[in-house]
Design an enzyme around this catalytic site. Structure first.
Site, short mmCIF file in Angstrom:
data_model
loop_
_atom_site.label_atom_id
_atom_site.label_comp_id
_atom_site.label_asym_id
_atom_site.label_seq_id
_atom_site.Cartn_x
_atom_site.Cartn_y
_atom_site.Cartn_z
N ARG A 112 46.75 -18.57 16.34
CA ARG A 112 47.28 -19.97 16.88
C ARG A 112 47.24 -20.89 17.98
O ARG A 112 47.44 -21.67 18.33
CB ARG A 112 49.06 -20.34 15.73
CG ARG A 112 49.21 -20.15 14.01
CD ARG A 112 50.62 -19.79 14.24
NE ARG A 112 51.08 -18.34 14.21
CZ ARG A 112 52.82 -18.73 14.69
NH1 ARG A 112 53.51 -19.09 14.21
NH2 ARG A 112 52.63 -17.49 14.81
N ASN A 162 50.83 -20.44 10.56
CA ASN A 162 51.40 -19.49 9.64
C ASN A 162 50.96 -19.65 8.57
O ASN A 162 51.66 -20.49 8.15
CB ASN A 162 50.93 -18.09 9.86
CG ASN A 162 50.92 -17.77 11.19
OD1 ASN A 162 49.23 -17.81 11.47
ND2 ASN A 162 51.39 -16.53 11.88
#
EC number: 3.6.1.7
Length: 99
Positions: A20, A38
């Site tokens: 990320r 996520n």
């Protein structure tokens, strides 16, 4: 200039490896807008918005990701402008909470 918006789902070993943060940093450096988060199923979901060629290049980079990641699959779908509303106020690119 027309804005291309794509929703991207990345599957594989993509959580717990800095995916990320890598995606957000790389996308911002390319001038893209959007978000990344996520998902509870172990995947990473992102929204990328910007010039078509830049979005396409970022999607290509997502197929590799950071060095600790192992990407098995990248699924890309068109998305609408309203999907950008998930970003945090004042941010061009946000890392969102897990969904």
């Amino acid at each position: 200039m027309s804005t291309t918006i794509r929703q991207v789902m990345v599957r594989g070993r993509v959580q717990g490896v800095g995916y990320r943060a890598w995606l957000a940093m790389t996308a911002e450096a390319q001038g893209l807008e959007g978000w990344v988060r996520n998902r509870r199923d172990g995947s990473v979901e992102a929204l990328l918005a910007g010039r078509e060629t830049v979005v396409a290049e970022m999607i290509s980079r997502c197929r590799t990701g950071p060095s600790a990641a192992h990407v098995d699959e990248v699924i890309v779908e068109e998305a609408g402008q309203d999907a950008l509303n998930l970003r945090y106020a004042g941010e061009r690119f946000s890392i969102l909470s897990t969904l």
